[in-house]
Design a protein around this motif. Structure first.
Motif: not given
Length: 227
Positions: A161, A169, A143-144, A106, A111, A147, A141, A172-173, A157-158
């Motif tokens: 994917i 990708w 890696c996402c 994060k 990722c 938002d 998550f 989203q990630i 969320c992952g």
């Protein structure tokens, strides 16, 4: 609880329990603090020499590690990649390790070690047809891409994917690997890293100076009393 059972994982590079690292640092700090404090209060030359010698050893060790890391950057990169991949395998086995990897991903917007596909090393996220996990072919998550409109973290969320095309990708990630992210972070923060290293070195040198000065004073007083 769980520290002793995880020692095998740590030494075998199958996973890292952060508690072990904190425990080792704590033991070293307590030992040095005890030797320096009691040695100074009781004017014990043996404890003061141990304190001084330990600080000198740690200082030289830090210098050697810094020089070797600079000279063998490729080796360090390969070991870091191997270490990260092995800990990805143990992601679901230890909650402390899980939180550590999530925080790393994060903070650095990354990722996996080299990319999201590294999560195939984990049995739960592997895309193989044998896997029965709901997280199959997904990523954690952390890696996402967050938002800003969502106040509650979506831990799913992952999911699935990596079943999509790699072109989708990026929306989203994070697609950048953490090894690459860390390599990019260092040049941007070189002055901060250098400042921290210099500050720690000066503190160590100051501690060595005080210990040697006190040892000399104690020896001088004992020599004077002998006459």
């Amino acid at each position: 609880q769980g520290v002793l059972s995880d020692l095998t994982k740590v030494t075998g590079l199958h996973g890292l329990d952060p508690v072990v690292l904190v425990l080792m640092v704590g033991i070293v700090m307590f030992t040095l603090g005890f030797a320096g404090c009691v040695g100074a209060l009781r004017e014990n030359i043996c404890l003061l020499k141990f304190f001084c010698g330990a600080i000198v050893f740690i200082f030289l060790l830090e210098m050697a590690v810094a020089v070797l890391a600079f000279l063998f950057q490729d080796w360090v990169r390969d070991r870091g990649k191997e270490f990260f991949e092995n800990n990805i395998k143990s992601y679901r086995d230890d909650i402390d390790l899980q939180n550590l990897i999530d925080s790393l991903q994060k903070i650095n917007h990354c990722c996996g070690a080299q990319g999201p596909d590294d999560w195939d090393f984990n049995i739960y996220f592997n895309c193989s047809s044998e896997s029965k996990s709901r997280e199959k072919c997904g990523v954690p998550f952390s890696c996402c891409i967050p938002d800003p409109a969502q106040k509650v973290v979506n831990t799913q969320c992952g999911y699935d994917i990596r079943k999509k095309s790699k072109g989708q990708w990026e929306d989203q990630i994070f697609v950048k690997g953490c090894i690459v992210a860390l390599e990019a972070w260092l040049p941007r923060n070189i002055y901060i890293v250098a400042g921290v290293f210099i500050a720690i070195s000066l503190l160590q040198i100051f501690g060595i100076f005080l210990a040697r000065t006190l040892i000399s004073d104690i020896e001088a007083v004992k020599a004077g009393n002998a006459f």
